[in-house]
Design a protein around this motif. Sequence first.
Motif, short mmCIF file in Angstrom:
data_model
loop_
_atom_site.label_atom_id
_atom_site.label_comp_id
_atom_site.label_asym_id
_atom_site.label_seq_id
_atom_site.Cartn_x
_atom_site.Cartn_y
_atom_site.Cartn_z
N LEU A 39 -7.41 15.19 0.07
CA LEU A 39 -6.14 15.89 0.26
C LEU A 39 -6.16 16.77 1.50
O LEU A 39 -5.18 16.81 2.26
N CYS A 40 -7.26 17.46 1.74
CA CYS A 40 -7.37 18.31 2.93
C CYS A 40 -7.36 17.47 4.20
O CYS A 40 -6.71 17.83 5.19
N GLY A 41 -8.04 16.34 4.18
CA GLY A 41 -8.01 15.44 5.33
C GLY A 41 -6.62 14.90 5.58
O GLY A 41 -6.18 14.77 6.73
N GLY A 42 -5.90 14.58 4.51
CA GLY A 42 -4.52 14.12 4.65
C GLY A 42 -3.61 15.18 5.25
O GLY A 42 -2.74 14.88 6.07
N LEU A 43 -3.83 16.44 4.85
CA LEU A 43 -3.03 17.53 5.42
C LEU A 43 -3.32 17.71 6.91
O LEU A 43 -2.40 17.98 7.70
N ILE A 44 -4.57 17.54 7.31
CA ILE A 44 -4.93 17.66 8.72
C ILE A 44 -4.29 16.53 9.53
O ILE A 44 -3.76 16.74 10.61
N VAL A 45 -4.33 15.31 8.99
CA VAL A 45 -3.70 14.18 9.67
C VAL A 45 -2.19 14.40 9.77
O VAL A 45 -1.58 14.16 10.82
N LEU A 46 -1.58 14.88 8.71
CA LEU A 46 -0.14 15.15 8.72
C LEU A 46 0.21 16.23 9.75
O LEU A 46 1.19 16.09 10.48
N ALA A 47 -0.61 17.26 9.84
CA ALA A 47 -0.37 18.31 10.84
C ALA A 47 -0.50 17.75 12.25
O ALA A 47 0.28 18.11 13.15
N GLY A 48 -1.44 16.87 12.49
CA GLY A 48 -1.59 16.25 13.80
C GLY A 48 -0.41 15.39 14.17
O GLY A 48 0.08 15.42 15.30
N ILE A 49 0.07 14.60 13.21
CA ILE A 49 1.23 13.75 13.47
C ILE A 49 2.48 14.58 13.74
O ILE A 49 3.24 14.31 14.68
N LEU A 50 2.68 15.63 12.93
CA LEU A 50 3.85 16.49 13.15
C LEU A 50 3.78 17.21 14.49
O LEU A 50 4.78 17.33 15.19
N SER A 51 2.58 17.67 14.87
CA SER A 51 2.47 18.36 16.16
C SER A 51 2.68 17.39 17.31
O SER A 51 3.19 17.78 18.35
N PHE A 52 2.30 16.14 17.15
CA PHE A 52 2.51 15.15 18.21
C PHE A 52 3.99 14.95 18.47
O PHE A 52 4.43 14.80 19.61
N PHE A 53 4.79 14.93 17.41
CA PHE A 53 6.22 14.67 17.57
C PHE A 53 7.05 15.93 17.80
O PHE A 53 8.08 15.87 18.45
N LEU A 54 6.63 17.07 17.27
CA LEU A 54 7.47 18.26 17.32
C LEU A 54 7.16 19.21 18.47
O LEU A 54 8.05 19.94 18.90
N LEU A 55 5.92 19.22 18.97
CA LEU A 55 5.59 20.12 20.06
C LEU A 55 6.03 19.52 21.39
O LEU A 55 5.91 18.31 21.60
#
Length: 76
Positions: A39-55
């Motif tokens: 679950l923690c790894g999934g949250l880190i991957v999700l944060a990376g994907i969101l930062s790629f598209f939103l930043l």
Amino acid sequence: MMGRVQSVLDTSMFGFSLLSATLASFLGQLVRVDILFGLCGGLIVLAGILSFFLLPAHEGQPETAMVAENAGDLHP
């Protein structure tokens, strides 16, 4: 004024660190460790994907390269 703001931010960060450690120990008793790591790894991957598209993307030269180029102008 800046010191007061920083002290509030530091206190809130330490409070959330304490809260996260408490939550992690509570969840560690209820759920298996490998599921928590997943679950923690999934949250880190999700944060990376969101930062790629939103930043916003940075265009042009990095700031450090511009500082290095201008440093020669100051010292001949």
